[in-house]
Design a protein around this motif. Structure first.
Motif, PDB file in Angstrom:
ATOM      1  N   TYR A   1      14.488 -10.730  43.589  1.00 21.53           N
ATOM      2  CA  TYR A   1      13.379 -10.377  42.694  1.00 21.53           C
ATOM      3  C   TYR A   1      13.005 -11.516  41.752  1.00 21.53           C
ATOM      4  O   TYR A   1      12.344 -11.320  40.744  1.00 21.53           O
ATOM      5  N   GLY A   2      13.440 -12.732  42.107  1.00 21.78           N
ATOM      6  CA  GLY A   2      12.910 -13.916  41.434  1.00 21.78           C
ATOM      7  C   GLY A   2      11.470 -14.064  41.914  1.00 21.78           C
ATOM      8  O   GLY A   2      11.066 -13.429  42.899  1.00 21.78           O
ATOM      9  N   LYS A   3      10.714 -14.919  41.257  1.00 20.61           N
ATOM     10  CA  LYS A   3       9.277 -15.038  41.547  1.00 20.61           C
ATOM     11  C   LYS A   3       8.973 -15.413  43.001  1.00 20.61           C
ATOM     12  O   LYS A   3       8.056 -14.840  43.611  1.00 20.61           O
ATOM     13  N   ASP A   4       9.734 -16.356  43.573  1.00 20.42           N
ATOM     14  CA  ASP A   4       9.432 -16.817  44.944  1.00 20.42           C
ATOM     15  C   ASP A   4       9.802 -15.769  45.994  1.00 20.42           C
ATOM     16  O   ASP A   4       9.054 -15.528  46.936  1.00 20.42           O
ATOM     17  N   GLN A   5      10.975 -15.151  45.818  1.00 22.75           N
ATOM     18  CA  GLN A   5      11.405 -14.149  46.802  1.00 22.75           C
ATOM     19  C   GLN A   5      10.586 -12.878  46.661  1.00 22.75           C
ATOM     20  O   GLN A   5      10.310 -12.203  47.659  1.00 22.75           O
ATOM     21  N   ALA A   6      10.183 -12.545  45.445  1.00 27.30           N
ATOM     22  CA  ALA A   6       9.338 -11.356  45.254  1.00 27.30           C
ATOM     23  C   ALA A   6       8.018 -11.553  45.994  1.00 27.30           C
ATOM     24  O   ALA A   6       7.473 -10.624  46.600  1.00 27.30           O
ATOM     25  N   GLN A   7       7.528 -12.784  45.973  1.00 30.57           N
ATOM     26  CA  GLN A   7       6.284 -13.062  46.679  1.00 30.57           C
ATOM     27  C   GLN A   7       6.481 -12.920  48.199  1.00 30.57           C
ATOM     28  O   GLN A   7       5.609 -12.425  48.896  1.00 30.57           O
ATOM     29  N   ARG A   8       7.635 -13.330  48.676  1.00 27.76           N
ATOM     30  CA  ARG A   8       7.936 -13.141  50.104  1.00 27.76           C
ATOM     31  C   ARG A   8       7.986 -11.655  50.437  1.00 27.76           C
ATOM     32  O   ARG A   8       7.478 -11.223  51.477  1.00 27.76           O
ATOM     33  N   LEU A   9       8.644 -10.875  49.538  1.00 24.90           N
ATOM     34  CA  LEU A   9       8.737  -9.431  49.776  1.00 24.90           C
ATOM     35  C   LEU A   9       7.331  -8.829  49.868  1.00 24.90           C
ATOM     36  O   LEU A   9       7.052  -8.002  50.739  1.00 24.90           O
ATOM     37  N   ALA A  10       6.440  -9.283  48.969  1.00 26.24           N
ATOM     38  CA  ALA A  10       5.071  -8.757  48.952  1.00 26.24           C
ATOM     39  C   ALA A  10       4.323  -9.159  50.228  1.00 26.24           C
ATOM     40  O   ALA A  10       3.620  -8.344  50.832  1.00 26.24           O
ATOM     41  N   LEU A  11       4.502 -10.404  50.637  1.00 31.95           N
ATOM     42  CA  LEU A  11       3.819 -10.861  51.855  1.00 31.95           C
ATOM     43  C   LEU A  11       4.404 -10.182  53.097  1.00 31.95           C
ATOM     44  O   LEU A  11       3.682  -9.847  54.035  1.00 31.95           O
ATOM     45  N   ALA A  12       5.729  -9.936  53.061  1.00 30.85           N
ATOM     46  CA  ALA A  12       6.366  -9.256  54.191  1.00 30.85           C
ATOM     47  C   ALA A  12       5.786  -7.843  54.305  1.00 30.85           C
ATOM     48  O   ALA A  12       5.510  -7.359  55.407  1.00 30.85           O
ATOM     49  N   HIS A  13       5.578  -7.219  53.149  1.00 31.67           N
ATOM     50  CA  HIS A  13       5.012  -5.866  53.135  1.00 31.67           C
ATOM     51  C   HIS A  13       3.626  -5.849  53.791  1.00 31.67           C
ATOM     52  O   HIS A  13       3.279  -4.909  54.507  1.00 31.67           O
ATOM     53  N   GLN A  14       2.865  -6.917  53.575  1.00 32.84           N
ATOM     54  CA  GLN A  14       1.493  -6.957  54.100  1.00 32.84           C
ATOM     55  C   GLN A  14       1.415  -7.415  55.554  1.00 32.84           C
ATOM     56  O   GLN A  14       0.358  -7.292  56.172  1.00 32.84           O
ATOM     57  N   THR A  15       2.489  -7.986  56.055  1.00 33.01           N
ATOM     58  CA  THR A  15       2.410  -8.544  57.417  1.00 33.01           C
ATOM     59  C   THR A  15       3.282  -7.768  58.411  1.00 33.01           C
ATOM     60  O   THR A  15       3.617  -8.293  59.471  1.00 33.01           O
ATOM     61  N   GLN A  16       3.639  -6.544  58.048  1.00 31.37           N
ATOM     62  CA  GLN A  16       4.518  -5.755  58.915  1.00 31.37           C
ATOM     63  C   GLN A  16       3.953  -5.518  60.307  1.00 31.37           C
ATOM     64  O   GLN A  16       4.686  -5.395  61.277  1.00 31.37           O
ATOM     65  N   SER A  17       2.610  -5.457  60.383  1.00 29.99           N
ATOM     66  CA  SER A  17       2.047  -5.173  61.707  1.00 29.99           C
ATOM     67  C   SER A  17       1.727  -6.456  62.484  1.00 29.99           C
ATOM     68  O   SER A  17       1.079  -6.389  63.527  1.00 29.99           O
ATOM     69  N   GLY A  18       2.191  -7.583  61.991  1.00 33.25           N
ATOM     70  CA  GLY A  18       2.046  -8.843  62.722  1.00 33.25           C
ATOM     71  C   GLY A  18       0.603  -9.258  62.962  1.00 33.25           C
ATOM     72  O   GLY A  18       0.243  -9.704  64.053  1.00 33.25           O
ATOM     73  N   LEU A  19      -0.213  -9.119  61.926  1.00 35.60           N
ATOM     74  CA  LEU A  19      -1.640  -9.464  62.068  1.00 35.60           C
ATOM     75  C   LEU A  19      -1.860 -10.979  62.026  1.00 35.60           C
ATOM     76  O   LEU A  19      -0.988 -11.732  61.616  1.00 35.60           O
ATOM     77  N   GLU A  20      -3.083 -11.357  62.439  1.00 33.99           N
ATOM     78  CA  GLU A  20      -3.425 -12.787  62.392  1.00 33.99           C
ATOM     79  C   GLU A  20      -4.179 -13.162  61.126  1.00 33.99           C
ATOM     80  O   GLU A  20      -4.296 -14.320  60.777  1.00 33.99           O
ATOM     81  N   LYS A  21      -4.740 -12.120  60.496  1.00 29.07           N
ATOM     82  CA  LYS A  21      -5.494 -12.366  59.262  1.00 29.07           C
ATOM     83  C   LYS A  21      -5.048 -11.365  58.196  1.00 29.07           C
ATOM     84  O   LYS A  21      -4.919 -10.183  58.479  1.00 29.07           O
ATOM     85  N   ILE A  22      -4.847 -11.881  56.988  1.00 29.37           N
ATOM     86  CA  ILE A  22      -4.451 -11.011  55.877  1.00 29.37           C
ATOM     87  C   ILE A  22      -5.411 -11.251  54.718  1.00 29.37           C
ATOM     88  O   ILE A  22      -5.649 -12.406  54.343  1.00 29.37           O
ATOM     89  N   LEU A  23      -5.930 -10.152  54.166  1.00 30.87           N
ATOM     90  CA  LEU A  23      -6.729 -10.274  52.947  1.00 30.87           C
ATOM     91  C   LEU A  23      -5.801  -9.924  51.788  1.00 30.87           C
ATOM     92  O   LEU A  23      -5.322  -8.789  51.697  1.00 30.87           O
ATOM     93  N   ASP A  24      -5.510 -10.911  50.962  1.00 34.49           N
ATOM     94  CA  ASP A  24      -4.496 -10.707  49.921  1.00 34.49           C
ATOM     95  C   ASP A  24      -5.124 -10.671  48.525  1.00 34.49           C
ATOM     96  O   ASP A  24      -5.648 -11.690  48.049  1.00 34.49           O
TER      97      ASP A  24
END
Ligand code: GTP
Ligand code: CA
Length: 467
Positions: free
Chosen positions: A214-237
């Motif tokens: 839950y440091g800033k960099d890993q939290a950002q990974r967690l957030a991006l992982a949450h958005q890329t669960q379906s393995g998309l090619e494009k993400i609107l963040d």
């Protein structure tokens, strides 16, 4: 007939001369024998190898007053170039090399031979191999939090004076810590969150927790992982400014123990990330990385971790400071609603405009401020349960009295036993006070002595009279 003046007899003159000599001798002895010793200093060096960076800190304190009146202070800090220590896993010898610039830099300091010798010792040890240095060890998250708390309260002189303490909030790249003293916490409900200290004669029962990932960099990974669960090619963040675009490699994103088990089974090599800059939407994503539902204790912060209600003032440092300082949000007397409005406005500012306005800021940091600001607010208010009232008691700080806020100073104070368990004896009389008292006493004694030699008082009324 004129009576002989008793003050001018040879005996009185001799006594007066001896008296003056005695006074001068007494005062000279008082001054010379009690002259304060030449101030000598001791030095301590702590290397902080964090997940995102390594820094070398040098502390200095008066040798004679280790745990009494002298306060250790930071005299030098050197940020080691390059990434965190784990980035040298493939080539460990480079980790040793990366430190050399800092050590060389420190050697150039115009300072006493004592520090030169310290540096020579550090240099020799560190140069042999990155892992032969006896003093290096991995700090537990709990220690990181507790030593951060010691640093903040030590520098504020709260421990020595037995004042109410300040909590500590540290936001690193990989982990984050919260530590504070609570009247509602004695350790019984959750022993692993309890750290006890006896400092300067006072007992402290500290609540502390370190959230890994839950440091800033890993939290950002967690957030991006949450958005890329379906393995998309494009993400609107929504956590990036509108117009922000980058290609992100899936393997690189998931190459961290915090997210590695969530990598989608079928995913392209990379995805395109496009910012939409929306604070509210970003907050929804940030919320999704916390678990607010499970709690087996009377109360929890998040992820089933026990936490008593926050209490008293807090010092928030590391990334808390970097981010809130950049966003001009360090003034916590600003209502939380205003803070949110400002963040909303920052997040929605087009990326081009942001880059234009902050040409000197590293693009990596610049791109992350919308996410980081949103993460900090969510962590504080929904994670740790700060209310608008308790939020106003947070101070975003970088330094206290010239020393960086962080765990390193607290760690060194502990390692060198510089904070005594019991209150130190009351300070001795200062030198100037001692000299003054001896001088006054000597003069008074002398006057008393002279007076005792004077002719007896009734004589005075029978002063020689002219007939
Ligand atoms: N915006 C900004 N971010 C910074 C700056 N310096 C460091 N950071 C980032 O702030 C975060 C916290 O930095 P540190 O406190 O150094 O983290 P750390 O000690 O390496 O991380 P941990 O191992 O988790 O304690 C990291 O994500 C850094 O990349 C800066 O000057 N500006
Ligand atoms: Ca750190």
């Amino acid at each position: 007939m004129k009576e002989k003046n008793p003050w001018k007899t040879p005996v009185t003159i001799i006594i007066t001369v001896i008296g003056v000599i005695v006074i001068v001798a007494l005062v000279t002895v008082a001054v010379l024998q009690n002259k304060p010793l030449l101030q000598k200093y001791k030095y301590g060096i702590v290397l902080d190898a964090g997940s995102s960076h390594t820094a070398l800190y040098i502390y200095k304190w008066p040798a004679e007053k280790d745990n009494n009146t002298g306060r250790a202070e930071q005299t030098h800090v050197c940020k080691v170039k390059g990434g965190g220590i784990s980035s040298y896993a493939a080539d460990p010898s480079k980790a040793g090399e990366s430190l050399r610039a800092c050590i060389g830099d420190a050697e150039r300091m115009e300072n006493s031979t004592a520090s030169d010798r310290v540096f020579q010792a550090v240099k020799e040890t560190l140069e042999s191999s990155p892992f032969s240095y006896q003093g290096a060890r991995i700090l537990s998250g709990q220690e990181e939090g507790a030593f951060g708390w010691v640093t903040v309260n030590y520098l504020d002189d709260r421990l020595k004076q037995g004042l109410e303490t300040t909590g500590a909030l540290d936001l690193g790249g990989a982990s984050t810590q919260i530590s504070f003293v609570s009247d509602n916490f004695d350790g019984s409900e959750s022993l692993m969150n309890s750290v006890t200290f006896r400092l300067y004669g006072n007992d402290y029962n500290l609540y502390t927790h370190s959230f890994l990932c839950y440091g800033k960099d890993q939290a950002q990974r967690l957030a991006l992982a949450h958005q890329t669960q379906s393995g998309l090619e494009k993400i609107l963040d929504p956590c990036f400014n509108p117009g922000y675009n980058r290609i992100q490699n899936y393997s690189v994103l998931y190459d961290s123990p915090c997210v590695s088990n969530r990598k989608p089974q079928t995913a392209p090599t990379s995805f395109q990330l496009t910012g939409t800059g929306n604070y509210r939407e970003c907050q929804k994503i940030v919320r999704s990385i916390f678990n607010f539902t499970t709690c087996k204790y009377s109360r929890c912060s998040f992820n089933g971790v026990f936490q008593p209600p926050v209490q008293g003032g807090f010092g928030a440092f590391s990334a808390y400071y970097f981010v809130m300082d950049f966003l001009n949000l360090t003034d916590t007397s600003m209502p939380l609603e205003t803070v949110k409005e400002k963040l909303t406005s920052y997040c929605s500012t087009p990326w081009d405009q942001i880059k234009q306005q902050h040409q000197r800021v590293k693009e990596k940091y610049l791109a992350e401020y919308c996410f980081s600001g949103t993460y900090i607010l969510t962590l504080l208010t929904e994670g740790y349960n700060f209310t608008s009232e308790s939020y106003s008691k947070i101070k975003f700080i970088k330094k206290i009295k010239g020393s960086d806020a962080g765990w390193t100073l607290g760690y060194m104070l502990n390692l060198t036993n510089m904070i005594p368990a019991e209150a130190p004896d009351t300070p001795l009389l200062p030198h100037a006070g001692y000299v003054s008292i001896v001088t006054i006493m000597a003069i008074l004694l002398f006057i008393l002595f002279i007076l005792s030699l004077r002719p007896v008082w009734p004589h005075c009324s029978k002063l020689p009279q002219v007939v």
